[in-house]
Motif scaffolding. Structure first.
Motif, mmCIF file in Angstrom:
data_model
loop_
_atom_site.group_PDB
_atom_site.id
_atom_site.type_symbol
_atom_site.label_atom_id
_atom_site.label_comp_id
_atom_site.label_asym_id
_atom_site.label_seq_id
_atom_site.Cartn_x
_atom_site.Cartn_y
_atom_site.Cartn_z
ATOM 1 N N ARG A 1 11.119 -22.338 90.856
ATOM 2 C CA ARG A 1 11.443 -22.710 92.209
ATOM 3 C C ARG A 1 10.628 -23.933 92.616
ATOM 4 O O ARG A 1 9.420 -23.893 92.645
ATOM 5 C CB ARG A 1 11.138 -21.563 93.158
ATOM 6 C CG ARG A 1 12.020 -20.358 92.919
ATOM 7 C CD ARG A 1 11.819 -19.319 93.965
ATOM 8 N NE ARG A 1 10.546 -18.661 93.753
ATOM 9 C CZ ARG A 1 10.139 -17.643 94.457
ATOM 10 N NH1 ARG A 1 10.863 -17.169 95.414
ATOM 11 N NH2 ARG A 1 8.977 -17.100 94.224
ATOM 12 N N SER A 8 10.792 -26.773 78.079
ATOM 13 C CA SER A 8 10.883 -25.496 77.374
ATOM 14 C C SER A 8 10.859 -25.769 75.878
ATOM 15 O O SER A 8 11.735 -26.450 75.363
ATOM 16 C CB SER A 8 12.172 -24.780 77.767
ATOM 17 O OG SER A 8 12.346 -23.606 77.001
ATOM 18 N N THR A 22 22.533 -22.645 79.192
ATOM 19 C CA THR A 22 22.275 -22.045 80.504
ATOM 20 C C THR A 22 21.881 -23.117 81.512
ATOM 21 O O THR A 22 22.339 -23.094 82.661
ATOM 22 C CB THR A 22 21.179 -20.966 80.394
ATOM 23 O OG1 THR A 22 21.599 -19.981 79.440
ATOM 24 C CG2 THR A 22 20.908 -20.302 81.725
ATOM 25 N N ALA A 23 21.039 -24.057 81.097
ATOM 26 C CA ALA A 23 20.642 -25.154 81.989
ATOM 27 C C ALA A 23 21.863 -25.959 82.412
ATOM 28 O O ALA A 23 22.018 -26.293 83.593
ATOM 29 C CB ALA A 23 19.615 -26.051 81.306
ATOM 30 N N ARG A 24 22.755 -26.257 81.453
ATOM 31 C CA ARG A 24 23.980 -26.988 81.773
ATOM 32 C C ARG A 24 24.857 -26.198 82.733
ATOM 33 O O ARG A 24 25.366 -26.742 83.706
ATOM 34 C CB ARG A 24 24.762 -27.302 80.489
ATOM 35 C CG ARG A 24 24.520 -28.698 80.006
ATOM 36 C CD ARG A 24 25.447 -29.078 78.863
ATOM 37 N NE ARG A 24 24.594 -29.122 77.689
ATOM 38 C CZ ARG A 24 24.832 -28.553 76.536
ATOM 39 N NH1 ARG A 24 25.938 -27.894 76.318
ATOM 40 N NH2 ARG A 24 23.984 -28.641 75.548
ATOM 41 N N PHE A 26 24.157 -23.969 84.906
ATOM 42 C CA PHE A 26 23.620 -23.868 86.263
ATOM 43 C C PHE A 26 23.277 -25.222 86.875
ATOM 44 O O PHE A 26 22.788 -25.280 87.996
ATOM 45 C CB PHE A 26 22.388 -22.950 86.285
ATOM 46 C CG PHE A 26 22.724 -21.500 86.168
ATOM 47 C CD1 PHE A 26 23.137 -20.778 87.275
ATOM 48 C CD2 PHE A 26 22.655 -20.849 84.947
ATOM 49 C CE1 PHE A 26 23.455 -19.441 87.175
ATOM 50 C CE2 PHE A 26 22.975 -19.515 84.829
ATOM 51 C CZ PHE A 26 23.377 -18.798 85.946
ATOM 52 N N PHE A 28 20.938 -27.346 85.942
ATOM 53 C CA PHE A 28 19.498 -27.595 85.977
ATOM 54 C C PHE A 28 19.197 -28.892 85.232
ATOM 55 O O PHE A 28 19.003 -28.903 84.028
ATOM 56 C CB PHE A 28 18.712 -26.447 85.341
ATOM 57 C CG PHE A 28 18.802 -25.137 86.059
ATOM 58 C CD1 PHE A 28 19.051 -25.069 87.414
ATOM 59 C CD2 PHE A 28 18.628 -23.955 85.374
ATOM 60 C CE1 PHE A 28 19.134 -23.861 88.079
ATOM 61 C CE2 PHE A 28 18.700 -22.735 86.023
ATOM 62 C CZ PHE A 28 18.957 -22.690 87.375
ATOM 63 N N THR A 29 19.157 -29.981 85.939
ATOM 64 C CA THR A 29 18.917 -31.280 85.301
ATOM 65 C C THR A 29 17.428 -31.530 85.052
ATOM 66 O O THR A 29 17.081 -32.435 84.294
ATOM 67 C CB THR A 29 19.490 -32.414 86.169
ATOM 68 O OG1 THR A 29 18.888 -32.345 87.466
ATOM 69 C CG2 THR A 29 21.001 -32.293 86.284
ATOM 70 N N ALA A 30 16.569 -30.759 85.683
ATOM 71 C CA ALA A 30 15.125 -30.949 85.521
ATOM 72 C C ALA A 30 14.558 -30.116 84.370
ATOM 73 O O ALA A 30 13.369 -30.158 84.114
ATOM 74 C CB ALA A 30 14.403 -30.590 86.817
ATOM 75 N N LEU A 31 15.414 -29.370 83.668
ATOM 76 C CA LEU A 31 14.972 -28.565 82.529
ATOM 77 C C LEU A 31 15.175 -29.370 81.246
ATOM 78 O O LEU A 31 16.281 -29.832 80.963
ATOM 79 C CB LEU A 31 15.758 -27.248 82.446
ATOM 80 C CG LEU A 31 15.436 -26.344 81.267
ATOM 81 C CD1 LEU A 31 13.989 -25.868 81.321
ATOM 82 C CD2 LEU A 31 16.372 -25.150 81.259
ATOM 83 N N HIS A 32 14.094 -29.538 80.505
ATOM 84 C CA HIS A 32 14.127 -30.347 79.293
ATOM 85 C C HIS A 32 13.763 -29.472 78.089
ATOM 86 O O HIS A 32 12.581 -29.302 77.780
ATOM 87 C CB HIS A 32 13.155 -31.524 79.405
ATOM 88 C CG HIS A 32 13.356 -32.318 80.654
ATOM 89 N ND1 HIS A 32 14.431 -33.160 80.826
ATOM 90 C CD2 HIS A 32 12.639 -32.372 81.795
ATOM 91 C CE1 HIS A 32 14.356 -33.706 82.033
ATOM 92 N NE2 HIS A 32 13.286 -33.241 82.636
#
Length: 168
Positions: A1, A8, A22-24, A26, A28-32
């Motif tokens: 949050r 990761s 899962t990142a795609r 949802f 989540f562009t800040a998940l690398h």
């Protein structure tokens, strides 16, 4: 949050692909996600983090080396924390950066801290005619605050003193 970016590190191809998908899904562009051995990643990492969470398999020999790598390589920013998940059989309380232990059944989380200039503790004391009516403690870490204690003398309650101390 509220994280600006999350890295990761996962060596298992199936898990890595699941994290990416899962990142795609949802947005989540800040998940690398990084497909790599975590130990090798830590040895070559040039970044610093506010939070590092390690959940290596409990039976992985040498998993506690993560703790040493994080601090030897300076991977935490000032005021940053390392959360190391492990089984009940391990005790890291003698480590110089050890801060606390949280237990959830058979799962343990040892929490380590990198001291920093941004860690601040403040307190507010409510007084009336030199009598202490209340106390409120604040702990500031980075851009967040925690209020561990708010106490108001029983005879002074229902006068808005607690609220007043927290809005200072």
């Amino acid at each position: 949050r509220g994280a600006k970016a999350v890295t990761s590190v996962e060596i298992n191809a199936g898990h890595y692909n699941f994290i990416r998908q899962t990142a795609r899904d949802f947005g989540f562009t800040a998940l690398h996600p990084v497909k790599a051995n975590a130990f090798l990643y830590l040895k070559s990492c040039a970044k610093q983090y506010d939070v590092i969470f390690s959940d290596a398999p409990y039976d992985l020999e040498g998993s506690e080396e993560v703790i040493n790598l994080v601090f030897e390589r300076g991977l935490l920013r000032e005021g940053g924390i390392l959360i190391f998940e492990h089984s009940k059989g391990k005790d890291f309380s003698s480590h110089p950066h050890f801060a606390s232990l949280r237990s959830y059944g058979s799962v343990q989380f040892s929490i380590f801290e990198m001291p920093g200039a941004e860690d601040e503790a403040e307190e507010e004391v409510a007084e009336e005619a030199e009598e202490i009516l209340g106390y409120c403690g604040f702990l500031f870490v980075l851009d967040e605050a925690e209020i561990p204690n708010v106490c108001v003398k029983e005879s002074a309650r229902c006068r808005g003193i607690g609220k007043q101390m927290m809005t200072v």
